[in-house]
Scaffold this active site. Structure first.
Site, short mmCIF file in Angstrom:
data_model
loop_
_atom_site.label_atom_id
_atom_site.label_comp_id
_atom_site.label_asym_id
_atom_site.label_seq_id
_atom_site.Cartn_x
_atom_site.Cartn_y
_atom_site.Cartn_z
CD GLU A 1 -0.26 131.16 119.27
OE1 GLU A 1 0.04 132.14 119.97
OE2 GLU A 1 -1.42 130.76 119.13
CB CYS B 1 -1.74 120.87 119.42
SG CYS B 1 -2.94 121.57 118.31
CB CYS C 1 -6.68 128.68 108.09
SG CYS C 1 -7.58 127.33 107.28
CB CYS D 1 -14.19 127.52 110.09
SG CYS D 1 -13.75 126.17 109.00
CB CYS E 1 -11.73 128.85 113.28
SG CYS E 1 -9.95 128.53 113.29
CB CYS F 1 -9.66 123.71 120.24
SG CYS F 1 -9.12 122.11 119.85
#
Ligand code: SAH
Ligand code: SF4
Length: 375
Positions: A90, A103, A110, A114, A117, A348
């Site tokens: 995205e 962005c 990933c 975290c 997230c 975010c």
């Protein structure tokens, strides 16, 4: 077939020379591809027909395919791009009065886990290539100029600067410094005057704190730096940003100081996600003040953006206000990030894309997740 989209000036010059052409052809190709958004060679009128014909048989300009476009009522766009094998990444465009910020994602998923997230929760599939990273900027400019032409008339769009994206933030899916070589090659294209010509101040890389790679970036391509801090002490950061176990806060702060010697701006931006009852107490603010005493910085507080089964809640606006005030009273510059594109899940930490998890993290998570009760 070689994909010319991902080659920077030096690589393109080398390739052009190998084809028996003069190196300046590389500049012409860069302009056609990145400034005029060409994906065919036919229209490249200042390049000899014979070379164009040869290009068509040896090379292509292949951005990732556009799968979905979502437009928010507030002008934000979210694009899902197909990067093969059922994976999608995205990219989000956020228009503001004086700028247009894109962005960009750097990885499919990933690996850094975290806890708050959505990308991290999905596991890791692979690094994006340089073409797939710069392809996001290429697409955004294409789509936005088409949109401008539709609204403002074809002539108007033709007269205007086609580069509608004025700022880039590497804050999408993935940890950019964990895909170092491809990300730096893409950054160089963003900065190249023959490609996107953005200034180093207008390109920001956000990292969760891979210290050795921060040192490399300072030497190789020092763009503006944002660091995902999110916690005020090592115990808490070990838990919510697990890479902290490898590069703890003291080392991270020292790396920020070193980075500033070469950075295009004279401060680091610390991002701090506001998690209700986890990191948003006044004592956390006080720890932050002490921690960052020797690092010129600005703070960007990000109200937590929820996603299904996250186990977290967003801090109340009262808490965020109190936290902000405490930092400001100590002389820090603090902004609270506005949530944009709420209606299209473009904020975010909500970028989920489509990740075929190679690490099978989702299965492991079943036993690993510690739910945070909202007491
Ligand atoms: N991997 C890089 C860049 C991508 S994330 C990094 O971690 O810095 C961009 C920012 O969004 C980071 O500060 C990240 O911690 C934050 N973020 C992640 N999940 C979030 C969520 N659910 N709500 C708000 N911010 C989040
Ligand atoms: Fe990865 Fe950044 Fe999400 Fe952490 S916050 S899991 S580093 S994308």
């Amino acid at each position: 077939m070689i994909n010319l989209l991902g080659l920077n000036k030096q690589q393109l010059s080398q390739w052009v020379v190998e084809q028996g052409e003069k190196p300046f052809r590389a500049q012409q190709l860069l302009r056609w591809i990145h400034q005029f958004g060409a994906d065919q060679f036919d229209g490249m009128t200042d390049i000899a027909k014979s070379f164009r014909a040869k290009l068509a048989t040896t090379a292509h300009i292949a951005p990732p395919a556009l799968m979905t476009e979502l437009a928010s009522v507030d002008g934000t766009y979210k694009w899902l791009l197909d990067v093969g094998a059922l994976n999608g990444i995205e990219t989000v465009f956020i228009p503001e009065d004086d700028r247009g910020t894109l962005c960009i994602s750097s990885q499919v998923g990933c690996a850094l886990e975290c806890t708050f997230c959505s990308t991290g929760r999905q596991g890791f599939n692979r690094n994006l290539s340089t073409a797939e990273i710069i392809g996001q900027l290429w697409w955004a400019n294409q789509r936005l100029s088409q949109e401008q032409a539709r609204i403002g008339g074809v002539e108007l769009a033709a007269q205007q600067d086609r580069r509608i994206v004025t700022n880039v933030v590497m804050m999408g899916m993935g940890e950019p410094l964990a895909n170092y070589d491809n990300v730096v090659a893409a950054l160089r294209l963003m900065l190249d005057d023959h490609a996107y010509g953005l200034s180093r101040r207008r390109v920001t890389l956000s990292t969760s704190g891979l210290v050795p790679a921060m040192d490399r970036l300072r030497e190789d391509c020092p763009v503006a730096l944002a660091v995902s801090l999110h916690a005020s002490n090592d115990t808490l950061r070990d838990e919510i940003v697990p890479i902290n176990k490898k590069y703890p806060l003291r080392e991270l702060m020292a790396a920020c100081q070193r980075y500033l010697e070469k950075a295009p701006r004279d401060f680091v931006t610390f991002e701090y996600v506001m998690l209700d009852g986890v990191n948003d107490a006044v004592r956390h603010a006080d720890e932050i003040i002490a921690l960052t005493r020797n690092v010129p910085c600005k703070f960007n507080l990000i109200p937590f953006n929820p996603f299904p089964n996250s186990g977290y809640n967003r801090s109340s606006s009262d808490n965020i206000r109190r936290f902000k005030q405490r930092l400001m009273d100590a002389g820090l510059i603090v902004t609270v990030r506005k949530t944009r594109g709420d209606d299209i899940d473009a904020a975010c930490g909500q970028l989920a894309g489509q990740v075929q998890d190679k690490t099978k993290r989702q299965e492991r998570r079943v036993v690993e997740i510690k739910p945070y009760e909202n007491s």
